[in-house]
Scaffold this active site. Structure first.
Site, mmCIF file in Angstrom:
data_model
loop_
_atom_site.group_PDB
_atom_site.id
_atom_site.type_symbol
_atom_site.label_atom_id
_atom_site.label_comp_id
_atom_site.label_asym_id
_atom_site.label_seq_id
_atom_site.Cartn_x
_atom_site.Cartn_y
_atom_site.Cartn_z
ATOM 1 N N TYR A 36 54.679 35.666 26.433
ATOM 2 C CA TYR A 36 54.290 37.024 26.016
ATOM 3 C C TYR A 36 54.305 37.174 24.492
ATOM 4 O O TYR A 36 53.529 37.957 23.946
ATOM 5 C CB TYR A 36 55.171 38.073 26.714
ATOM 6 C CG TYR A 36 54.886 38.089 28.204
ATOM 7 C CD1 TYR A 36 53.721 38.675 28.703
ATOM 8 C CD2 TYR A 36 55.728 37.449 29.108
ATOM 9 C CE1 TYR A 36 53.420 38.636 30.053
ATOM 10 C CE2 TYR A 36 55.438 37.402 30.471
ATOM 11 C CZ TYR A 36 54.275 37.995 30.935
ATOM 12 O OH TYR A 36 53.974 37.947 32.269
ATOM 13 N N SER B 216 39.132 43.314 39.144
ATOM 14 C CA SER B 216 38.714 42.582 40.345
ATOM 15 C C SER B 216 39.208 43.275 41.613
ATOM 16 O O SER B 216 38.857 42.878 42.720
ATOM 17 C CB SER B 216 39.235 41.144 40.295
ATOM 18 O OG SER B 216 40.636 41.153 40.145
ATOM 19 N N HIS C 117 51.138 48.422 34.224
ATOM 20 C CA HIS C 117 51.710 47.070 34.308
ATOM 21 C C HIS C 117 52.515 46.712 33.056
ATOM 22 O O HIS C 117 52.800 45.543 32.816
ATOM 23 C CB HIS C 117 50.599 46.022 34.535
ATOM 24 C CG HIS C 117 50.026 46.065 35.915
ATOM 25 N ND1 HIS C 117 48.866 45.425 36.287
ATOM 26 C CD2 HIS C 117 50.463 46.680 37.047
ATOM 27 C CE1 HIS C 117 48.615 45.654 37.565
ATOM 28 N NE2 HIS C 117 49.557 46.415 38.047
ATOM 29 N N LEU D 253 31.181 43.821 36.096
ATOM 30 C CA LEU D 253 30.231 42.712 36.046
ATOM 31 C C LEU D 253 29.857 42.263 37.454
ATOM 32 O O LEU D 253 28.719 41.916 37.737
ATOM 33 C CB LEU D 253 30.909 41.555 35.293
ATOM 34 C CG LEU D 253 30.081 40.587 34.499
ATOM 35 C CD1 LEU D 253 29.118 41.305 33.574
ATOM 36 C CD2 LEU D 253 31.010 39.685 33.690
ATOM 37 N N GLN E 115 45.618 48.718 33.769
ATOM 38 C CA GLN E 115 46.438 47.586 34.217
ATOM 39 C C GLN E 115 46.675 46.636 33.042
ATOM 40 O O GLN E 115 47.423 45.675 33.150
ATOM 41 C CB GLN E 115 45.714 46.824 35.325
ATOM 42 C CG GLN E 115 45.426 47.660 36.559
ATOM 43 C CD GLN E 115 44.473 46.946 37.499
ATOM 44 O OE1 GLN E 115 44.877 46.185 38.354
ATOM 45 N NE2 GLN E 115 43.185 47.186 37.328
ATOM 46 N N ASN E 116 45.988 46.910 31.921
ATOM 47 C CA ASN E 116 46.059 46.000 30.784
ATOM 48 C C ASN E 116 47.338 46.226 29.989
ATOM 49 O O ASN E 116 47.815 47.352 29.863
ATOM 50 C CB ASN E 116 44.848 46.192 29.874
ATOM 51 C CG ASN E 116 43.556 45.901 30.599
ATOM 52 O OD1 ASN E 116 43.574 45.298 31.669
ATOM 53 N ND2 ASN E 116 42.438 46.327 30.047
ATOM 54 N N ALA F 146 30.754 45.746 30.302
ATOM 55 C CA ALA F 146 31.443 46.995 29.969
ATOM 56 C C ALA F 146 30.895 47.644 28.699
ATOM 57 O O ALA F 146 30.711 48.863 28.655
ATOM 58 C CB ALA F 146 32.941 46.736 29.822
HETATM 59 P P1 OAD Z 1 40.900 40.160 36.729
HETATM 60 O O1 OAD Z 1 40.875 39.017 35.782
HETATM 61 O O2 OAD Z 1 41.431 39.931 38.087
HETATM 62 O O3 OAD Z 1 39.432 40.770 36.896
HETATM 63 C C1 OAD Z 1 38.622 41.065 35.798
HETATM 64 C C2 OAD Z 1 37.375 41.752 36.297
HETATM 65 O O4 OAD Z 1 36.589 42.107 35.159
HETATM 66 C C3 OAD Z 1 36.486 40.899 37.199
HETATM 67 O O5 OAD Z 1 36.090 41.664 38.336
HETATM 68 C C4 OAD Z 1 35.277 40.575 36.319
HETATM 69 O O6 OAD Z 1 34.058 40.516 37.057
HETATM 70 C C5 OAD Z 1 35.236 41.767 35.399
HETATM 71 N N1 OAD Z 1 34.637 41.503 34.080
HETATM 72 C C6 OAD Z 1 34.729 40.389 33.325
HETATM 73 N N2 OAD Z 1 34.060 40.531 32.171
HETATM 74 C C7 OAD Z 1 33.528 41.783 32.188
HETATM 75 C C8 OAD Z 1 32.726 42.537 31.267
HETATM 76 N N3 OAD Z 1 32.338 42.042 30.101
HETATM 77 N N4 OAD Z 1 32.365 43.779 31.628
HETATM 78 C C9 OAD Z 1 32.746 44.310 32.827
HETATM 79 N N5 OAD Z 1 33.491 43.652 33.715
HETATM 80 C C10 OAD Z 1 33.901 42.402 33.417
HETATM 81 O O7 OAD Z 1 41.699 41.330 35.976
HETATM 82 P P2 OAD Z 1 42.390 42.634 36.592
HETATM 83 O O8 OAD Z 1 41.631 43.160 37.744
HETATM 84 O O9 OAD Z 1 42.639 43.538 35.452
HETATM 85 O O10 OAD Z 1 48.768 42.040 36.609
HETATM 86 O O11 OAD Z 1 43.754 42.036 37.089
HETATM 87 C C11 OAD Z 1 44.685 42.918 37.682
HETATM 88 C C12 OAD Z 1 46.094 42.436 37.436
HETATM 89 O O12 OAD Z 1 46.207 41.080 37.843
HETATM 90 C C13 OAD Z 1 46.493 42.372 35.979
HETATM 91 O O13 OAD Z 1 46.904 43.612 35.460
HETATM 92 C C14 OAD Z 1 47.623 41.406 35.991
HETATM 93 C C15 OAD Z 1 46.986 40.361 36.869
HETATM 94 O O14 OAD Z 1 47.807 39.518 37.541
HETATM 95 C C16 OAD Z 1 49.998 41.697 36.241
HETATM 96 O O15 OAD Z 1 50.240 40.851 35.398
HETATM 97 C C17 OAD Z 1 51.052 42.453 36.970
#
Ligand code: OAD
Length: 232
Positions: A52, A173, A105, A198, A87-88, A215
């Site tokens: 981190y 996702s 998170h 996306l 979640q970021n 985005a």
């Molecule tokens: P993910 O990495 O699982 O998903 C990212 C999403 O963003 C995917 O659906 C991609 O298609 C989309 N994406 C990528 N580039 C993009 C762009 N330029 N424009 C629009 N969409 C785009 O990330 P999260 O869903 O945020 O938790 O993950 C959720 C949680 O899982 C995180 O907060 C983290 C992780 O484990 C913890 O650490 C507790």
């Protein structure tokens, strides 16, 4: 008109930050159980803090993008009718000007006490095994919600989801709960639900409108259209 926005790693992708899943995602290179679970932390605190530390000290080289700025502008117009749940753990929403943000998170630029979860303090440097809670003197830990821990602000989030007119989720996702289930809660309570991503699932029963794209392109456009709609 009340609006609740949920963002995930995809909103920061075009700023250069790595998402979690997919090619070159953070979890491709670091085992989740080692750096994102309490068990991993108690096994090797230095490894986890260093992981981190790397993310935290790297933050200044990434800049907020058009999607972060569009949400901040929308918040200025909507005031208390707007809530951003993210979640970021990065600070790009804040640097774009967002104020009503809940980091469910956790947040890289804060640490918390190992002994008392309510002892949370701002921190921007490198955490070591000697870093202490300034409130009680116990050891610190990253202010990050790990797998197996309860996300933050859940009461406030639940209330907002039950009382919103529109729920939009961006760049996530939708695989990590409880965030993945927010759209069902909002929909069940009467909100219109929009996905901006996306990758989309056009058959998702909890989503009314899907907009596919990057985005930085689709979020500013959607925000503009939302503003025009509510001003009518
Ligand atoms: P993910 O990495 O699982 O998903 C990212 C999403 O963003 C995917 O659906 C991609 O298609 C989309 N994406 C990528 N580039 C993009 C762009 N330029 N424009 C629009 N969409 C785009 O990330 P999260 O869903 O945020 O938790 O993950 C959720 C949680 O899982 C995180 O907060 C983290 C992780 O484990 C913890 O650490 C507790």
């Amino acid at each position: 008109m009340k609006l609740v926005v949920l963002t995930g790693a995809g909103i920061s992708a075009e700023s250069g930050l790595r998402t979690f899943r997919g090619n070159d995602g953070l979890w491709e290179n670091e085992p989740i159980e080692a750096v994102a679970t309490p068990e991993g932390y108690f096994k090797d605190k230095k490894r986890v803090k260093d992981f981190y530390n790397g993310l935290r000290t790297g933050l200044p080289k990434f800049k907020p993008n058009a999607a972060h700025f569009a949400l901040a502008k929308l918040e200025e117009e909507l005031g208390n009718d707007f809530l951003l749940i993210t979640q970021n753990v990065d600070d790009l929403h804040e640097r774009a000007g967002s104020k009503r943000v809940l980091h469910m998170h956790g947040y890289l630029n804060q640490l918390r006490c190992e002994k008392n979860e309510n002892h949370i303090f701002d921190f921007t440097g490198e955490e070591t095994l000697e870093t202490k809670c300034p409130i009680c003197g116990a050891m610190s830990r990253p202010h990050i919600v790990w797998f197996g821990e309860i996300p933050l602000f859940m009461d406030q989030i639940e209330y907002a989801l039950q009382n919103t007119d529109e729920f939009v989720y961006i760049g996530t996702s939708s695989v990590v709960y409880p965030a993945a289930g927010f759209k069902q809660v909002a929909k069940h309570c009467g909100a219109h639900v929009t996905c901006l991503n996306l990758e989309i699932n056009p058959n998702d029963p909890a989503t009314d409108t899907n907009i596919q794209g990057k985005a930085t392109e689709i979020v500013p456009r959607w925000c503009e259209e939302f503003l025009q709609k509510i001003k009518k």
